[in-house]
Motif scaffolding. Sequence first.
Motif, PDB file in Angstrom:
ATOM      1  N   SER A 289      25.595  14.837 -57.108  1.00  0.00           N
ATOM      2  CA  SER A 289      25.089  14.949 -55.752  1.00  0.00           C
ATOM      3  C   SER A 289      24.517  13.612 -55.295  1.00  0.00           C
ATOM      4  N   ALA A 290      24.411  13.467 -53.984  1.00  0.00           N
ATOM      5  CA  ALA A 290      23.771  12.283 -53.407  1.00  0.00           C
ATOM      6  C   ALA A 290      22.932  12.754 -52.233  1.00  0.00           C
ATOM      7  N   VAL A 291      21.693  12.268 -52.188  1.00  0.00           N
ATOM      8  CA  VAL A 291      20.761  12.726 -51.162  1.00  0.00           C
ATOM      9  C   VAL A 291      20.331  11.544 -50.303  1.00  0.00           C
ATOM     10  N   VAL A 292      20.343  11.751 -48.995  1.00  0.00           N
ATOM     11  CA  VAL A 292      19.874  10.713 -48.060  1.00  0.00           C
ATOM     12  C   VAL A 292      19.006  11.376 -46.988  1.00  0.00           C
ATOM     13  N   GLY A 293      18.311  10.549 -46.226  1.00  0.00           N
ATOM     14  CA  GLY A 293      17.521  11.074 -45.124  1.00  0.00           C
ATOM     15  C   GLY A 293      18.300  10.955 -43.825  1.00  0.00           C
ATOM     16  N   TYR A 294      17.957  11.785 -42.848  1.00  0.00           N
ATOM     17  CA  TYR A 294      18.524  11.639 -41.509  1.00  0.00           C
ATOM     18  C   TYR A 294      17.424  11.952 -40.504  1.00  0.00           C
ATOM     19  N   PRO A 295      17.517  11.408 -39.295  1.00  0.00           N
ATOM     20  CA  PRO A 295      16.429  11.618 -38.333  1.00  0.00           C
ATOM     21  C   PRO A 295      16.284  13.090 -37.972  1.00  0.00           C
ATOM     22  N   HIS A 296      15.048  13.582 -38.008  1.00  0.00           N
ATOM     23  CA  HIS A 296      14.779  14.986 -37.728  1.00  0.00           C
ATOM     24  C   HIS A 296      13.676  15.036 -36.675  1.00  0.00           C
ATOM     25  N   ASP A 297      13.891  15.804 -35.621  1.00  0.00           N
ATOM     26  CA  ASP A 297      12.984  15.813 -34.483  1.00  0.00           C
ATOM     27  C   ASP A 297      11.531  16.092 -34.839  1.00  0.00           C
ATOM     28  N   ILE A 298      11.307  17.004 -35.753  1.00  0.00           N
ATOM     29  CA  ILE A 298       9.930  17.374 -36.071  1.00  0.00           C
ATOM     30  C   ILE A 298       9.462  16.758 -37.381  1.00  0.00           C
ATOM     31  N   LYS A 299      10.311  16.832 -38.406  1.00  0.00           N
ATOM     32  CA  LYS A 299       9.896  16.329 -39.717  1.00  0.00           C
ATOM     33  C   LYS A 299       9.932  14.813 -39.829  1.00  0.00           C
ATOM     34  N   GLY A 300      10.462  14.127 -38.840  1.00  0.00           N
ATOM     35  CA  GLY A 300      10.625  12.685 -38.961  1.00  0.00           C
ATOM     36  C   GLY A 300      11.919  12.380 -39.685  1.00  0.00           C
ATOM     37  N   GLN A 301      11.987  12.822 -40.942  1.00  0.00           N
ATOM     38  CA  GLN A 301      13.231  12.735 -41.681  1.00  0.00           C
ATOM     39  C   GLN A 301      13.550  14.095 -42.262  1.00  0.00           C
ATOM     40  N   GLY A 302      14.843  14.425 -42.259  1.00  0.00           N
ATOM     41  CA  GLY A 302      15.291  15.623 -42.944  1.00  0.00           C
ATOM     42  C   GLY A 302      16.046  15.201 -44.197  1.00  0.00           C
ATOM     43  N   ILE A 303      16.301  16.182 -45.072  1.00  0.00           N
ATOM     44  CA  ILE A 303      16.994  15.888 -46.329  1.00  0.00           C
ATOM     45  C   ILE A 303      18.445  16.351 -46.224  1.00  0.00           C
ATOM     46  N   TYR A 304      19.356  15.425 -46.394  1.00  0.00           N
ATOM     47  CA  TYR A 304      20.794  15.714 -46.319  1.00  0.00           C
ATOM     48  C   TYR A 304      21.389  15.504 -47.701  1.00  0.00           C
ATOM     49  N   ALA A 305      21.988  16.556 -48.266  1.00  0.00           N
ATOM     50  CA  ALA A 305      22.546  16.445 -49.610  1.00  0.00           C
ATOM     51  C   ALA A 305      24.058  16.603 -49.583  1.00  0.00           C
ATOM     52  N   TYR A 306      24.747  15.706 -50.236  1.00  0.00           N
ATOM     53  CA  TYR A 306      26.191  15.818 -50.455  1.00  0.00           C
ATOM     54  C   TYR A 306      26.375  16.284 -51.891  1.00  0.00           C
ATOM     55  N   VAL A 307      27.082  17.390 -52.056  1.00  0.00           N
ATOM     56  CA  VAL A 307      27.152  17.976 -53.391  1.00  0.00           C
ATOM     57  C   VAL A 307      28.599  18.242 -53.801  1.00  0.00           C
ATOM     58  N   ILE A 308      28.957  17.800 -54.993  1.00  0.00           N
ATOM     59  CA  ILE A 308      30.253  18.171 -55.567  1.00  0.00           C
ATOM     60  C   ILE A 308      30.014  19.394 -56.448  1.00  0.00           C
ATOM     61  N   PHE A 309      30.689  20.476 -56.096  1.00  0.00           N
ATOM     62  CA  PHE A 309      30.458  21.740 -56.788  1.00  0.00           C
ATOM     63  C   PHE A 309      31.778  22.250 -57.336  1.00  0.00           C
ATOM     64  N   ASN A 310      31.858  22.555 -58.634  1.00  0.00           N
ATOM     65  CA  ASN A 310      33.079  23.213 -59.096  1.00  0.00           C
ATOM     66  C   ASN A 310      32.786  24.402 -59.983  1.00  0.00           C
ATOM     67  N   GLY A 311      31.666  25.054 -59.682  1.00  0.00           N
ATOM     68  CA  GLY A 311      31.323  26.271 -60.415  1.00  0.00           C
ATOM     69  C   GLY A 311      32.122  27.442 -59.882  1.00  0.00           C
ATOM     70  N   THR A 312      31.709  28.605 -60.288  1.00  0.00           N
ATOM     71  CA  THR A 312      32.389  29.803 -59.831  1.00  0.00           C
ATOM     72  C   THR A 312      32.313  29.852 -58.308  1.00  0.00           C
ATOM     73  N   LYS A 313      33.463  29.975 -57.684  1.00  0.00           N
ATOM     74  CA  LYS A 313      33.486  29.926 -56.223  1.00  0.00           C
ATOM     75  C   LYS A 313      33.042  31.254 -55.617  1.00  0.00           C
ATOM     76  N   THR A 314      31.897  31.256 -55.005  1.00  0.00           N
ATOM     77  CA  THR A 314      31.606  32.352 -54.089  1.00  0.00           C
ATOM     78  C   THR A 314      31.754  31.705 -52.717  1.00  0.00           C
ATOM     79  N   ASP A 315      31.103  32.221 -51.688  1.00  0.00           N
ATOM     80  CA  ASP A 315      31.237  31.537 -50.402  1.00  0.00           C
ATOM     81  C   ASP A 315      30.273  30.362 -50.331  1.00  0.00           C
ATOM     82  N   ASP A 316      30.611  29.403 -49.487  1.00  0.00           N
ATOM     83  CA  ASP A 316      29.823  28.172 -49.392  1.00  0.00           C
ATOM     84  C   ASP A 316      28.367  28.459 -49.069  1.00  0.00           C
TER      85      ASP A 316
END
Length: 637
Positions: free
Chosen positions: A536-563
Amino acid sequence: MSYPYQIRSLEEYRSAYQASVKDPEGFWAGIAANFQWRRPWDKVLEWNFTEPQVRWFSGAQLNITENCLDRHLAEKGDQPAIIWEPNDPEEHYRILSYKELHSKVCQFANVLKNNGLKKGDRVCIYMPMVPELAIAVLACARIGVIHSVVFGGFSAQSIADRIQDAQCSLVITSDGANRGNKQIPLKSVIDDALVQCPSVKRVIVLTRTRVPVSMIKGRDVWWEDEVRKVETQGNPPCPVEVMDAEDLLFILYTSGSTGKPKGVVHTCGGYMVFTNYSFVNVFQYKPGEIFFCTADIGWITGHSYIVYGPLSAGATSLMFEGIPTYPDAGRFWDIVDKYKVNILYTAPTAIRSLMGFGLDFVKNKDLSSLRVLGTVGEPINEEAWHWYHDNIGKGHCPIVDTWWQTETGGILISNLAGVTPEKPAHATLPLPGVQPVLVDEKGEELQGNNISGNLCIKFPWPSIIRTTYGDHERCRQTYFATYPNLYFTGDGALRDADGNYRITGRVDDVLNVSGHRIGTAEVENAINMHTGVVESAVVGYPHDIKGQGIYAYVIFNGTKTDDESIRKDIVQTVARIIGPIAKPDKIQLVSGLPKTRSGKIMRRILRKIAEGEFQNLGDTTTLLDPAVVEEIKGGRL
Ligand code: WTA
């Protein structure tokens, strides 16, 4: 008590500043003379930023609680030291005079001694915002025990990490905590944490919510029972432990760009002098005024500006158990009205959130007692600044925009209320004794104004971080190795034509979410613990109230249920490993991450995409797999 070192005009500020640069030792010796020392110092300052080693007032002896409590008793014994407003406005508030606070601190310090604690031992405090939290902190300081307060929103795992790192032998907690209409089972979180913490021999549990808890025989005792024992001993006095100025006062864990949170260490003498000096000058506190800092004592802001700064100055500090939106978004203004608060110190994220509820909650509240407003924790945008200024300060209260860090112990850059000029969204000028510089990538100091660069400080101030607990090399690496002979803050800043600083935000991989510091690496580690997550890789992005929000990019190959359920599970895992404050706001499931040929994740690209900025991604052709960028762009949330 008035404050002979309180700066009253722009001219006085200028001359104090110049004096502090020309003769720092003379300057700080003059201020330190206003405190109670058991023994004077031999040397005001010894320092180098290479090891690093910084020693203020070496040879001097003191106890910070004598300065926060005992010395006020003669003149201010009956004045409120702490006013406490409960979570539920229907519950009765509490007022502790200096006399009462002093006697409760002595009593609880005796409880700690009865439980085997002695100077140098470490104690973890995990408590709600009740007066007993301040009492516990001060009781530790009174007997030379090093406190490590952990914010009540952290998970069992985070607590365990901190307890293990500091090898705490005792934990002080409560059955539960009230936060708005929720209850948090603090003791049961501690029970989970302690499974991994053999160093802890004793847990003292305060009654707060009366939620059922399990008490482990031989380990857990009730606060109230322990206090009763001291009472049956006839409440003996508790003389202070005489501390060296450079003895440890506390450890407070904070996030960095790599690895686990580190234990920032502050010591007794310098921390006391600087938190008091900054409190008195930035807020222009006048004896008798009511000071309301909305932070939690679990963060540095609460340590320095609910407990040590105000109390060492003999001020009245208002402590609030709840949250700004309970029972409704007018709560802060009700509190200001109810106690006639004079100085209000809060975070931009709270202001932005309350702004969103509209002016109905401000209407009909008497805010006329307010004289000074303050903000801390993150850059304040101009819109929020003006809203605060116009609707809360009614146009006549100066706003101090205070820039500082856990590592700096106290406020370093800020206007002084009504004394030095304010400028929306600018922290403005350094306090006396603080020498900021902006440097370029190579570490060259940038001269002149109208420039931007990385913010460093080139001379020690009394409450600078001394070390990171148990790992001095980490302290050197993190703060003193990037640029030789400079303390590096991790922040970027601009300096305008008049020399005012504007902090633009972190230049490292540290996020600032609602004013809370969170390391991207920590969040990634937590996400990666979820089964099926490859990377995974985590970065910040501008968020109206929190100042920054947490944005995570995740590579997942476990048992597939719905996203959606994968995302939910990942969020739960992060909450369990770190705490709810670190929950990602957005999780994008991806098949790969943009990496250089040497395998380094190109965070710059991920940050731009999270911000929705698809232009200027820079050269992506040298990536291991350029196609992945297109895929990620296409799937942006
Ligand atoms: C940020 C909180 C802009 C900054 C006291 C710093 C600010 C980090 C301000 C420290 C401000 C704090 N304007 N940014 N007035 N105050 N920051 O350790 O990025 O929780 O490095 O200490 O908050 O956060 P910490």
